[in-house]
Design an enzyme around this catalytic site. Structure first.
Site, mmCIF file in Angstrom:
data_model
loop_
_atom_site.group_PDB
_atom_site.id
_atom_site.type_symbol
_atom_site.label_atom_id
_atom_site.label_comp_id
_atom_site.label_asym_id
_atom_site.label_seq_id
_atom_site.Cartn_x
_atom_site.Cartn_y
_atom_site.Cartn_z
ATOM 1 N N PRO A 1 0.805 -1.229 0.000
ATOM 2 C CA PRO A 1 0.000 0.000 0.000
ATOM 3 C C PRO A 1 0.835 1.275 0.000
ATOM 4 C CG PRO A 1 0.065 -0.938 2.200
ATOM 5 C CD PRO A 1 0.781 -1.914 1.302
ATOM 6 N N THR B 1 0.904 -6.161 2.478
ATOM 7 C CA THR B 1 2.143 -6.141 3.249
ATOM 8 C C THR B 1 2.125 -4.949 4.206
ATOM 9 O OG1 THR B 1 3.314 -4.874 1.535
ATOM 10 C CG2 THR B 1 3.432 -7.267 1.417
ATOM 11 N N ASP C 1 8.950 -2.659 -8.367
ATOM 12 C CA ASP C 1 9.815 -3.833 -8.505
ATOM 13 C C ASP C 1 10.364 -4.336 -7.174
ATOM 14 O OD1 ASP C 1 9.794 -4.075 -11.441
ATOM 15 O OD2 ASP C 1 10.758 -2.111 -11.381
ATOM 16 N N GLY C 2 10.162 -3.578 -6.094
ATOM 17 C CA GLY C 2 10.692 -3.995 -4.805
ATOM 18 C C GLY C 2 10.038 -5.236 -4.243
ATOM 19 N N GLU D 1 11.638 -8.944 -3.143
ATOM 20 C CA GLU D 1 11.499 -9.543 -1.817
ATOM 21 C C GLU D 1 10.951 -10.968 -1.910
ATOM 22 O OE1 GLU D 1 9.420 -7.302 1.103
ATOM 23 O OE2 GLU D 1 10.763 -5.587 1.012
ATOM 24 N N GLY E 1 3.837 0.845 -8.946
ATOM 25 C CA GLY E 1 4.962 1.557 -8.376
ATOM 26 C C GLY E 1 5.461 2.660 -9.280
ATOM 27 N N SER E 2 6.737 2.999 -9.142
ATOM 28 C CA SER E 2 7.329 4.084 -9.940
ATOM 29 C C SER E 2 7.880 3.578 -11.259
ATOM 30 C CB SER E 2 8.436 4.771 -9.129
ATOM 31 O OG SER E 2 7.935 5.331 -7.946
ATOM 32 N N GLU F 1 17.025 -1.798 -5.337
ATOM 33 C CA GLU F 1 17.225 -1.805 -3.897
ATOM 34 C C GLU F 1 18.696 -1.539 -3.584
ATOM 35 O OE1 GLU F 1 14.570 -2.243 -1.756
ATOM 36 O OE2 GLU F 1 13.392 -2.206 -3.599
#
Length: 506
Positions: A148, A179, A206-207, A211, A237-238, A474
């Site tokens: 979120p 999450t 993509d994070g 994970e 996401g971005s 990351e």
């Protein structure tokens, strides 16, 4: 297959449906009062004689689905067909309907079955589903994870509005969880029952896929888990590089459709060894200006993808360089050979990963062929020591974000990653023109750009106390690291089954 769905009657539609030479009669059925349904070359063809009174055609919205009691003549691409069901008296066809550019919503056509057609309806429905799904798995079991906080914080709403109705219409089985903190998806991946799902869908940037993959890597049967369970994402996401590569779009609804129709695709993953740690990478590793432009602008996430451009320009003006020692196991370093390799791979028949993952039962992560960053550099590796590098960028995938087709020769399963090193002293204007060439698809052919296909490499930063190293977006510690590719260790859902949705180098 095309994802364009037309509601306009084809000028030849009526003639086609009545031409017995063009259709096997088993693929044509009559429903309702005046509707004929036929299975064409790449679309469901609907020919209807509709009463002049517009009230005859009724659109009713129920539970997020548009239901049409009767419809005018139209063609629906098989790719857009989500589900087909027949009872003793009715036929229901659910499909993805184009509302706006790249914005789809599930819609339903319902027809009364005629008694004379009952004997062939069952085989007609199954044939339509075969054409709609091909080699794609139907009714996928999806473990959906929502971050979120990713991107601009809209993931929950994007999923509910654009993806959930599509998955429901296609008969996917959904297990949803939000999450709550950084690293949560690592724990979820480590503890997931890989036999209970077909794919993990990350509603994030993509994070979250990063994970999940590294959570699966911690399982005792890591190789089995990574080949059995497909990892994919809805672009919330971005950068959304995984979605751009697998599906070629940033539209949540269109990606949802592509996941429904996705083909199980072997995906190369890379091991990153650093100190005593080993992590997995699916996307890229960067050192220099690109790493700083990404990680050094994390406080500007409110800008979306524009933060990267801003960070790049600021650092370009400073003409900063990043001293390092690099060694790599070169597999190809001539652009002509790389182009020929890409074409040969592109033209071969895809080898889809079977449901169940293959022969990796019970196996942990594969051993490191080249050792770790603490071992001696293998004798057959090429070595470079430089004080003037501006950027080192290695990629498992072609597209890094929207319009950034940085590695056009990259392939999902050829066992190699593409590595580019750019001198930081070439000048500001030349650097700008090179970045512009990325958007135009001309980057690969610039003479100053050296592209190598490698199966492994090592990077050791020099003369710097601290800095940025990026793995899949990351940040990892600023210390020496080594990378090794593992052919086909992971599994994705893609449109083609063996290529990224990117402009190739040819």
């Amino acid at each position: 297959m095309s994802t364009e769905s037309s509601t306009q009657k084809s000028p030849l539609l009526a003639d086609t449906l009545t031409d017995s030479d063009n259709f096997n009669s088993n693929f044509v059925i009559k429903v309702g009062k005046n509707v004929t349904l036929a299975l064409g070359a790449d679309a469901l063809l609907i020919h209807a004689i509709v009463d002049a009174d517009p009230k005859v055609v009724k659109n009713i919205q129920c539970c997020g689905l548009w239901t049409t009691e009767s419809s005018p003549s139209q063609e629906i691409p098989f790719y857009n067909i989500l589900a087909v069901e027949a009872s003793e008296s009715t036929l229901s066809i659910k499909y993805a309907k184009l509302l706006l550019k790249e914005d789809y919503s599930p819609s339903t056509l319902q027809y009364i079955l005629n008694g004379g057609e009952a004997t062939k309806v069952e085989s007609w429905v199954e044939r339509l589903l075969e054409l709609a799904y091909g080699d794609a798995q139907r009714n996928k079991r999806l473990r959906v994870l929502i971050n979120p906080y990713g991107g601009k914080g809209y993931a929950t709403d994007l999923y509910a509005q654009y993806a959930a109705p599509m998955f429901e219409a296609a008969g996917c089985k959904i297990d949803l969880e939000t999450t709550t903190h950084s690293g949560h998806a690592i724990d979820l991946g480590e503890n997931i029952d890989v036999d209970a799902y077909d794919a993990v869908v990350c509603c994030s940037g993509d994070g979250l896929p990063y994970e999940v993959l590294n959570g699966l890597a911690k399982k005792p049967n890591a190789s089995e888990a990574l080949t059995k369970l497909a990892i994919t994402m809805l672009p919330c996401g971005s950068g959304n590089a995984l979605a751009w590569n697998l599906y070629g779009t940033n539209s949540v609804s269109l990606v949802a459709l592509a996941i429904i129709k996705g083909l199980r695709t072997p995906l190369d993953l890379a091991s990153i060894s650093q100190g005593n740690t080993r992590t997995l990478s699916f996307l890229s590793q960067s050192y220099g200006i690109i790493a700083e432009s990404d990680l050094g602008t994390d406080h500007l996430r409110w800008m979306g993808a524009a933060r990267f451009t801003y960070g790049f320009l600021v650092r370009l003006i400073a003409q900063k360089t990043y001293p390092c020692d690099v060694a790599f196991k070169v597999e190809m370093d001539q652009k002509k050979d790389i182009k020929e390799h890409y074409l040969a791979y592109k033209n071969k028949k895809p080898e889809l990963r079977p449901v169940g993952g293959g022969d990796q039962v019970g196996k942990g992560l594969p051993p490191l062929k080249y050792g770790t960053v603490d071992d001696e550099v293998p004798s057959d590796w090429e070595k470079v020591s430089t004080d003037t590098i501006g950027n080192l960028y290695a990629g498992n995938m072609a597209i890094m974000s929207a319009d950034v087709n940085f590695f056009p020769a990259s392939l999902p399963g050829d066992g190699m990653m593409d590595l580019v090193m750019i001198d930081g002293t070439i000048g500001r204007m030349k650097s700008l023109s090179m970045m512009t060439a990325v958007e135009k698809g001309q980057f690969f052919d610039i003479p100053e750009v050296e592209v190598r296909k490698v199966s492994g490499y090592r990077l050791i930063p020099r003369n710097q106390g601290d800095g940025y190293i990026s793995v899949d977006g990351e940040r990892i510690p600023f210390s020496p690291f080594q990378v090794e590719i593992h052919q086909g260790l992971g599994t994705a859902l893609s449109k083609s089954g063996h290529l990224y949705e990117a402009r190739g180098p040819c």
